[in-house]
Design a protein around this motif. Structure first.
Motif, PDB file in Angstrom:
ATOM      1  N   GLN A 177      -0.563  17.402  -1.672  1.00 17.47           N
ATOM      2  CA  GLN A 177      -1.172  16.159  -1.200  1.00 17.47           C
ATOM      3  C   GLN A 177      -1.718  15.346  -2.365  1.00 17.47           C
ATOM      4  N   SER A 178      -2.300  16.021  -3.335  1.00 24.50           N
ATOM      5  CA  SER A 178      -2.847  15.329  -4.503  1.00 24.50           C
ATOM      6  C   SER A 178      -1.752  14.605  -5.269  1.00 24.50           C
ATOM      7  N   PHE A 179      -0.632  15.285  -5.476  1.00 23.42           N
ATOM      8  CA  PHE A 179       0.477  14.644  -6.184  1.00 23.42           C
ATOM      9  C   PHE A 179       1.013  13.462  -5.386  1.00 23.42           C
ATOM     10  N   HIS A 180       1.149  13.628  -4.091  1.00 19.00           N
ATOM     11  CA  HIS A 180       1.661  12.548  -3.247  1.00 19.00           C
ATOM     12  C   HIS A 180       0.726  11.335  -3.293  1.00 19.00           C
ATOM     13  N   MET A 181      -0.568  11.582  -3.249  1.00 21.58           N
ATOM     14  CA  MET A 181      -1.534  10.482  -3.299  1.00 21.58           C
ATOM     15  C   MET A 181      -1.505   9.808  -4.676  1.00 21.58           C
ATOM     16  N   GLN A 182      -1.338  10.601  -5.721  1.00 17.13           N
ATOM     17  CA  GLN A 182      -1.238  10.052  -7.072  1.00 17.13           C
ATOM     18  C   GLN A 182      -0.016   9.137  -7.182  1.00 17.13           C
ATOM     19  N   CYS A 183       1.088   9.537  -6.594  1.00 20.77           N
ATOM     20  CA  CYS A 183       2.296   8.708  -6.623  1.00 20.77           C
ATOM     21  C   CYS A 183       2.105   7.423  -5.836  1.00 20.77           C
ATOM     22  N   GLN A 184       1.444   7.520  -4.700  1.00 16.11           N
ATOM     23  CA  GLN A 184       1.202   6.314  -3.907  1.00 16.11           C
ATOM     24  C   GLN A 184       0.302   5.337  -4.656  1.00 16.11           C
ATOM     25  N   ARG A 185      -0.713   5.858  -5.318  1.00 14.78           N
ATOM     26  CA  ARG A 185      -1.594   5.000  -6.106  1.00 14.78           C
ATOM     27  C   ARG A 185      -0.825   4.334  -7.240  1.00 14.78           C
ATOM     28  N   ARG A 186       0.092   5.074  -7.823  1.00 11.68           N
ATOM     29  CA  ARG A 186       0.872   4.521  -8.926  1.00 11.68           C
ATOM     30  C   ARG A 186       1.798   3.416  -8.447  1.00 11.68           C
ATOM     31  N   THR A 187       2.398   3.588  -7.278  1.00 11.33           N
ATOM     32  CA  THR A 187       3.285   2.538  -6.764  1.00 11.33           C
ATOM     33  C   THR A 187       2.508   1.293  -6.370  1.00 11.33           C
ATOM     34  N   LEU A 188       1.252   1.464  -5.958  1.00 17.08           N
ATOM     35  CA  LEU A 188       0.425   0.317  -5.585  1.00 17.08           C
ATOM     36  C   LEU A 188      -0.369  -0.247  -6.760  1.00 17.08           C
ATOM     37  N   ASN A 189      -0.196   0.336  -7.953  1.00 17.07           N
ATOM     38  CA  ASN A 189      -0.942  -0.073  -9.154  1.00 17.07           C
ATOM     39  C   ASN A 189      -2.451   0.017  -8.952  1.00 17.07           C
ATOM     40  N   ILE A 190      -2.892   1.098  -8.345  1.00 22.37           N
ATOM     41  CA  ILE A 190      -4.317   1.346  -8.163  1.00 22.37           C
ATOM     42  C   ILE A 190      -4.752   2.341  -9.229  1.00 22.37           C
ATOM     43  N   ARG A 191      -5.741   1.998  -9.997  1.00 25.13           N
ATOM     44  CA  ARG A 191      -6.242   2.868 -11.058  1.00 25.13           C
ATOM     45  C   ARG A 191      -7.421   3.694 -10.541  1.00 25.13           C
ATOM     46  N   TRP A 192      -7.753   4.742 -11.265  1.00 22.24           N
ATOM     47  CA  TRP A 192      -8.806   5.653 -10.814  1.00 22.24           C
ATOM     48  C   TRP A 192     -10.157   4.962 -10.768  1.00 22.24           C
ATOM     49  N   TYR A 193     -10.383   3.988 -11.625  1.00 26.63           N
ATOM     50  CA  TYR A 193     -11.688   3.328 -11.662  1.00 26.63           C
ATOM     51  C   TYR A 193     -11.827   2.239 -10.602  1.00 26.63           C
ATOM     52  N   ASP A 194     -10.776   2.014  -9.811  1.00 26.49           N
ATOM     53  CA  ASP A 194     -10.858   1.042  -8.716  1.00 26.49           C
ATOM     54  C   ASP A 194     -11.616   1.599  -7.518  1.00 26.49           C
ATOM     55  N   LEU A 195     -11.796   2.911  -7.461  1.00 28.25           N
ATOM     56  CA  LEU A 195     -12.552   3.587  -6.407  1.00 28.25           C
ATOM     57  C   LEU A 195     -12.052   3.230  -5.007  1.00 28.25           C
ATOM     58  N   VAL A 196     -10.756   3.408  -4.807  1.00 24.99           N
ATOM     59  CA  VAL A 196     -10.138   3.171  -3.503  1.00 24.99           C
ATOM     60  C   VAL A 196      -9.946   4.533  -2.840  1.00 24.99           C
ATOM     61  N   SER A 197     -10.359   4.655  -1.594  1.00 28.55           N
ATOM     62  CA  SER A 197     -10.271   5.943  -0.907  1.00 28.55           C
ATOM     63  C   SER A 197      -8.817   6.281  -0.572  1.00 28.55           C
ATOM     64  N   ASN A 198      -8.569   7.562  -0.383  1.00 29.52           N
ATOM     65  CA  ASN A 198      -7.216   8.020  -0.048  1.00 29.52           C
ATOM     66  C   ASN A 198      -6.754   7.451   1.286  1.00 29.52           C
ATOM     67  N   LYS A 199      -7.669   7.279   2.200  1.00 30.10           N
ATOM     68  CA  LYS A 199      -7.323   6.738   3.520  1.00 30.10           C
ATOM     69  C   LYS A 199      -6.792   5.303   3.395  1.00 30.10           C
ATOM     70  N   VAL A 200      -7.438   4.508   2.565  1.00 31.00           N
ATOM     71  CA  VAL A 200      -7.008   3.119   2.363  1.00 31.00           C
ATOM     72  C   VAL A 200      -5.649   3.081   1.677  1.00 31.00           C
ATOM     73  N   VAL A 201      -5.437   3.978   0.714  1.00 30.83           N
ATOM     74  CA  VAL A 201      -4.145   4.035   0.016  1.00 30.83           C
ATOM     75  C   VAL A 201      -3.042   4.417   0.994  1.00 30.83           C
ATOM     76  N   ALA A 202      -3.302   5.426   1.836  1.00 31.02           N
ATOM     77  CA  ALA A 202      -2.301   5.861   2.811  1.00 31.02           C
ATOM     78  C   ALA A 202      -1.989   4.753   3.819  1.00 31.02           C
ATOM     79  N   GLU A 203      -2.989   4.001   4.217  1.00 33.69           N
ATOM     80  CA  GLU A 203      -2.748   2.887   5.127  1.00 33.69           C
ATOM     81  C   GLU A 203      -1.964   1.779   4.427  1.00 33.69           C
ATOM     82  N   GLY A 204      -2.198   1.603   3.136  1.00 32.42           N
ATOM     83  CA  GLY A 204      -1.493   0.566   2.375  1.00 32.42           C
ATOM     84  C   GLY A 204      -0.010   0.856   2.222  1.00 32.42           C
ATOM     85  N   THR A 205       0.340   2.128   2.094  1.00 34.45           N
ATOM     86  CA  THR A 205       1.753   2.464   1.947  1.00 34.45           C
ATOM     87  C   THR A 205       2.428   2.724   3.283  1.00 34.45           C
ATOM     88  N   GLY A 206       1.687   3.258   4.219  1.00 37.37           N
ATOM     89  CA  GLY A 206       2.271   3.571   5.526  1.00 37.37           C
ATOM     90  C   GLY A 206       3.122   4.826   5.527  1.00 37.37           C
TER      91      GLY A 206
END
Length: 127
Positions: free
Chosen positions: A76-105
């Motif tokens: 799950q961690s790797f999958h979330m890391q990949c989703q953040r990378r595709t959305l260009n979200i950096r670690w210091y943006d402090l976006v929750s995993n739930k928001v990232v998952a909703e953003g990618t669908g």
């Protein structure tokens, strides 16, 4: 602690090395296409590329894995890391995993693996 007691330093899952190898191979594919993830492409195109290039490498033979909780967290961690990378979200943006998952669908990796297992079971039952 007695000399016969088991140590917890060794992973208890015999599939752990296969899971970590698949994650490593998928990470290398992800890194090979780093220029694609940084470009100003649409999110849907990036997700299609991710689903067709990275997920098959990650999910190869995943329907036969025995997944422990620690392995599930790694996947799950790797999958979330990949989703953040595709959305260009950096670690210091402090976006929750739930928001990232909703953003990618995208579905969670565990749900995808579960559906692949059910498909495999259906094939075996029909034999």
């Amino acid at each position: 602690m007695s000399p016969n007691s088991p140590t917890l330093a060794v992973p208890l899952n015999p599939m752990h090395h296969l899971i970590m190898r698949s994650i490593g191979l998928a990470a290398s594919v992800m890194n090979n296409f780093s220029c694609v993830w940084k470009q100003n492409l649409t999110v849907s195109l990036k997700l299609k590329l991710f689903s067709s290039l990275v997920l098959p490498v990650l999910l190869y033979a995943s329907d036969t894995w025995t997944i422990l909780e620690a392995d599930a967290r790694c996947i799950q961690s790797f999958h979330m890391q990949c989703q953040r990378r595709t959305l260009n979200i950096r670690w210091y943006d402090l976006v929750s995993n739930k928001v990232v998952a909703e953003g990618t669908g995208l579905l969670s990796m565990l749900d995808i693996i579960k559906s692949r297992r059910l498909l495999l079971f259906g094939h075996i039952v029909r034999l």
